[in-house]
Scaffold this motif. Structure first.
Motif, mmCIF file in Angstrom:
data_model
loop_
_atom_site.group_PDB
_atom_site.id
_atom_site.type_symbol
_atom_site.label_atom_id
_atom_site.label_comp_id
_atom_site.label_asym_id
_atom_site.label_seq_id
_atom_site.Cartn_x
_atom_site.Cartn_y
_atom_site.Cartn_z
ATOM 1 N N ALA A 128 -3.440 -5.413 2.725
ATOM 2 C CA ALA A 128 -2.380 -5.813 3.650
ATOM 3 C C ALA A 128 -1.164 -4.930 3.475
ATOM 4 O O ALA A 128 -0.799 -4.573 2.354
ATOM 5 N N CYS A 129 -0.557 -4.597 4.618
ATOM 6 C CA CYS A 129 0.689 -3.833 4.588
ATOM 7 C C CYS A 129 1.529 -4.244 5.783
ATOM 8 O O CYS A 129 0.986 -4.583 6.835
ATOM 9 N N ARG A 130 2.859 -4.191 5.592
ATOM 10 C CA ARG A 130 3.764 -4.545 6.689
ATOM 11 C C ARG A 130 3.629 -3.553 7.844
ATOM 12 O O ARG A 130 3.996 -3.849 8.965
ATOM 13 N N LEU A 161 13.715 -2.522 -16.617
ATOM 14 C CA LEU A 161 12.623 -3.258 -15.969
ATOM 15 C C LEU A 161 11.602 -2.336 -15.318
ATOM 16 O O LEU A 161 10.489 -2.765 -15.005
ATOM 17 N N ASP A 162 11.963 -1.059 -15.092
ATOM 18 C CA ASP A 162 10.997 -0.180 -14.429
ATOM 19 C C ASP A 162 10.151 0.609 -15.426
ATOM 20 O O ASP A 162 8.931 0.447 -15.474
ATOM 21 N N ILE A 163 10.789 1.463 -16.234
ATOM 22 C CA ILE A 163 10.019 2.288 -17.184
ATOM 23 C C ILE A 163 9.921 1.574 -18.533
ATOM 24 O O ILE A 163 8.945 1.718 -19.269
ATOM 25 N N ASN A 180 -1.035 -7.376 -6.542
ATOM 26 C CA ASN A 180 0.280 -7.283 -5.913
ATOM 27 C C ASN A 180 0.923 -5.935 -6.243
ATOM 28 O O ASN A 180 1.415 -5.730 -7.353
ATOM 29 N N LEU A 181 0.908 -5.026 -5.269
ATOM 30 C CA LEU A 181 1.482 -3.685 -5.464
ATOM 31 C C LEU A 181 2.734 -3.505 -4.609
ATOM 32 O O LEU A 181 3.054 -2.391 -4.185
ATOM 33 N N THR A 182 3.428 -4.603 -4.329
ATOM 34 C CA THR A 182 4.689 -4.499 -3.589
ATOM 35 C C THR A 182 5.793 -4.059 -4.547
ATOM 36 O O THR A 182 5.584 -3.940 -5.759
ATOM 37 N N LEU A 195 0.843 -1.204 0.000
ATOM 38 C CA LEU A 195 0.000 0.000 0.000
ATOM 39 C C LEU A 195 0.874 1.248 0.000
ATOM 40 O O LEU A 195 0.762 2.105 0.871
ATOM 41 N N GLY A 196 1.759 1.345 -0.983
ATOM 42 C CA GLY A 196 2.687 2.471 -1.050
ATOM 43 C C GLY A 196 2.229 3.551 -2.009
ATOM 44 O O GLY A 196 1.025 3.788 -2.203
ATOM 45 N N ASP A 197 3.212 4.175 -2.655
ATOM 46 C CA ASP A 197 3.002 5.344 -3.501
ATOM 47 C C ASP A 197 1.928 5.135 -4.587
ATOM 48 O O ASP A 197 1.116 6.009 -4.851
ATOM 49 N N ILE A 198 1.922 3.975 -5.210
ATOM 50 C CA ILE A 198 1.055 3.788 -6.379
ATOM 51 C C ILE A 198 -0.358 3.327 -6.014
ATOM 52 O O ILE A 198 -1.253 3.338 -6.875
HETATM 53 N N1 LIG Z 1 5.218 4.995 -7.674
HETATM 54 C C1 LIG Z 1 4.951 5.072 -8.953
HETATM 55 O O1 LIG Z 1 4.842 6.160 -9.537
HETATM 56 C C2 LIG Z 1 4.723 3.807 -9.731
HETATM 57 C C3 LIG Z 1 4.162 3.926 -10.996
HETATM 58 C C4 LIG Z 1 3.889 2.779 -11.723
HETATM 59 C C5 LIG Z 1 4.202 1.547 -11.195
HETATM 60 N N2 LIG Z 1 4.787 1.440 -9.967
HETATM 61 C C6 LIG Z 1 5.124 0.102 -9.486
HETATM 62 O O2 LIG Z 1 4.307 -0.206 -8.364
HETATM 63 C C7 LIG Z 1 5.023 -1.062 -7.466
HETATM 64 C C8 LIG Z 1 5.021 -0.423 -6.089
HETATM 65 O O3 LIG Z 1 5.649 0.837 -6.189
HETATM 66 P P1 LIG Z 1 5.419 1.994 -5.120
HETATM 67 O O4 LIG Z 1 5.956 3.212 -5.760
HETATM 68 O O5 LIG Z 1 4.021 1.989 -4.615
HETATM 69 O O6 LIG Z 1 6.430 1.493 -3.973
HETATM 70 P P2 LIG Z 1 6.421 1.906 -2.418
HETATM 71 O O7 LIG Z 1 7.775 1.610 -1.896
HETATM 72 O O8 LIG Z 1 5.864 3.269 -2.244
HETATM 73 O O9 LIG Z 1 5.368 0.871 -1.763
HETATM 74 C C9 LIG Z 1 5.600 -0.521 -1.789
HETATM 75 C C10 LIG Z 1 4.665 -1.240 -0.845
HETATM 76 O O10 LIG Z 1 5.007 -2.635 -0.873
HETATM 77 C C11 LIG Z 1 5.263 -3.109 0.450
HETATM 78 N N3 LIG Z 1 6.313 -4.135 0.393
HETATM 79 C C12 LIG Z 1 7.526 -4.031 -0.194
HETATM 80 N N4 LIG Z 1 8.206 -5.179 -0.029
HETATM 81 C C13 LIG Z 1 7.405 -6.016 0.655
HETATM 82 C C14 LIG Z 1 7.541 -7.342 1.145
HETATM 83 N N5 LIG Z 1 8.665 -8.038 0.962
HETATM 84 N N6 LIG Z 1 6.491 -7.893 1.800
HETATM 85 C C15 LIG Z 1 5.367 -7.186 2.002
HETATM 86 N N7 LIG Z 1 5.171 -5.936 1.564
HETATM 87 C C16 LIG Z 1 6.191 -5.356 0.918
HETATM 88 C C17 LIG Z 1 5.706 -1.874 1.227
HETATM 89 O O11 LIG Z 1 5.493 -2.058 2.624
HETATM 90 C C18 LIG Z 1 4.784 -0.808 0.626
HETATM 91 O O12 LIG Z 1 3.500 -0.866 1.222
HETATM 92 C C19 LIG Z 1 6.415 -1.257 -8.059
HETATM 93 O O13 LIG Z 1 6.449 -2.462 -8.778
HETATM 94 C C20 LIG Z 1 6.552 -0.070 -9.020
HETATM 95 O O14 LIG Z 1 7.401 -0.384 -10.106
HETATM 96 C C21 LIG Z 1 5.029 2.555 -9.215
#
Ligand SMILES: NC(=O)c1ccc[n+]([C@@H]2O[C@H](COP(=O)([O-])OP(=O)(O)OC[C@H]3O[C@@H](n4cnc5c(N)ncnc54)[C@H](O)[C@@H]3O)[C@@H](O)[C@H]2O)c1
Length: 388
Positions: A35-37, A178-180, A72-74, A11-14
């Motif tokens: 779910a979030c850690r 792998l990211d963009i 899965n948004l980890t 439950l992070g940035d995205i």
């Molecule tokens: N932030 C963006 O602008 C953006 C845009 C498009 C795609 N994404 C993709 O979305 C995904 C998440 O990115 P984000 O920016 O939200 O990251 P983030 O770091 O802000 O959040 C990640 C979340 O995953 C959880 N997490 C990480 N590892 C974990 C583990 N081992 N077990 C349980 N929970 C775990 C963290 O606690 C957190 O809640 C990535 O794959 C990223 O490439 C992000």
């Protein structure tokens, strides 16, 4: 159709982009558990988005027998583990990209899902947006003719400029390829089908980076030695097209268009200047120049433009709740829910994501070992989005 009960891990940035969008489709997806850690964060998101349950870890969420599908948004390092565990528990999976940090892990995920008859979907789903679907329409209606070449390019200074926790972008499963890269590669795959072979070169000019936003601004962090932050490749598609591919996090800026495709009868260009534009967005301008008119035309048409000579307008969103150019992250999951109900293939498919992973890894292998690399996996090009 009965809505699928969704469990979200990470439950992070995205997450807001996904959850605020998925809330618009209660007839297909029920926001059931998250779910979030960090347990307080899970509770907060439960209240904000109206989930029924909040879990303090992903494993407990996966064990919930009520849940049909896992989102899965980890971060990329955890994609493989939760995707595989979810499938082992008999649940469909929709994952942020990449499907796993390595092609071998991706294969394992897809193999188990096949054995168990479960659906796998994977971001990005931006290729389902109006812009790439309009290109698809121009191709399908014969405006472009056969695509023979192209170029995709994302050139910036890296994501540590806006992301508060950017370290994972420079660890296994990260780097621009792998990211963009998946946005660009998936756009190409959805239009041109599978890649045959690649050759590439890549470098890592900076072994250390600095965070520029949020609470950690000013902190330095190391870049994983295996990550190449500037990569240039050439992709040969099985359809015969040859495409230049540049993914770079080491430059200040660029005016190279994000994507160009060269057809036998017309060229199509995404002119965005912003590195967060291009196939990373659902909508946006397209420029088209064909042999008949021999001048650049905007699609969708801008005020004052002459009539576009083709019987084709911008493709509109087939789902009723949102416009087709908004930040619609998650429509790949909505499409997967419908596909499950209808027994058809989902568009943002695990098969295409696996091929994307194979090609991306082939690019990195080619750059590292200085050789052409052949790909082997296959997928069916996703159906074009229906026009409303
Ligand atoms: N932030 C963006 O602008 C953006 C845009 C498009 C795609 N994404 C993709 O979305 C995904 C998440 O990115 P984000 O920016 O939200 O990251 P983030 O770091 O802000 O959040 C990640 C979340 O995953 C959880 N997490 C990480 N590892 C974990 C583990 N081992 N077990 C349980 N929970 C775990 C963290 O606690 C957190 O809640 C990535 O794959 C990223 O490439 C992000």
């Amino acid at each position: 159709m009965k809505p699928l009960k969704l469990g979200v891990i990470g439950l992070g940035d995205i997450c807001h982009a996904y959850l605020s969008n998925l809330q618009k489709y209660p007839d297909r997806i029920e926001l059931y558990a998250c779910a979030c850690r960090t347990p307080a964060r899970a509770e907060e998101k439960k209240e904000t988005y109206g989930f029924r349950k909040a879990y303090a870890d992903g494993d407990s969420l996966i064990a919930d027998p009520e849940i049909d599908v896992i989102l899965n948004l980890t971060t990329p390092g955890a994609h493989y583990y939760y995707n595989l565990e979810a499938i082992k528990a008999g649940k469909h999976v929709y994952s942020e990209k990449p499907l796993a940090a390595t092609f071998a892990e991706g294969m394992e995920i897809m193999e188990l899902a096949r054995q168990k008859g479960l659906y796998v979907g994977c971001a990005p789903d931006t290729f389902m947006g109006s812009r790439i679907q309009t290109i698809r329409r121009l191709m399908d209606e014969g405006v472009t003719g056969r695509i023979v070449g192209g170029t995709v390019s994302c050139i910036s200074h890296g994501w540590e400029w806006f992301h508060p926790n950017p370290v994972f972008f420079y660890q296994a499963g990260g780097g621009p390829v792998l990211d963009i890269g998946p946005y660009y590669m998936t756009a190409l795959l959805s239009l041109l089908g599978p890649v045959d072979s690649v050759c590439a070169m890549g470098v890592q000019p900076e072994a250390e980076r600095m965070i520029h936003s949020g609470e950690k601004a000013g902190q330095h962090f190391p870049v994983d030695p295996d990550i190449m932050t500037s990569v240039m490749a050439v992709l040969k598609f099985r359809c015969g097209a040859v495409v230049n591919y540049t993914m770079c996090w080491d430059a200040w800026d660029s005016l190279v268009p994000r994507m160009e495709l060269y057809g036998e009868k017309a060229s199509v260009v995404m002119p965005d200047e912003d590195p967060n534009g291009g196939p990373n967005l659902f909508g946006g301008d397209l420029l088209v120049k064909d042999e008949a008119t021999y001048r650049w035309k905007n699609m969708p048409r801008k005020e004052g433009d002459e009539e576009i000579p083709w019987e084709i307008a911008e493709v509109k969103h087939p789902y009723s709740a949102v416009s087709f150019v908004e930040n619609n992250r998650g429509i790949g999951l909505v499409d997967m829910a419908e596909a499950i109900a209808e027994g058809r293939r989902n568009r943002a498919s695990g098969d295409m994501a696996l091929h994307m992973l194979e090609v991306s890894e082939a690019i990195l292998v080619s750059a590292r070992e200085q050789r052409y690399v052949q790909t082997h996996t296959d997928f069916e090009r996703p159906e074009a989005m229906p026009q409303i």
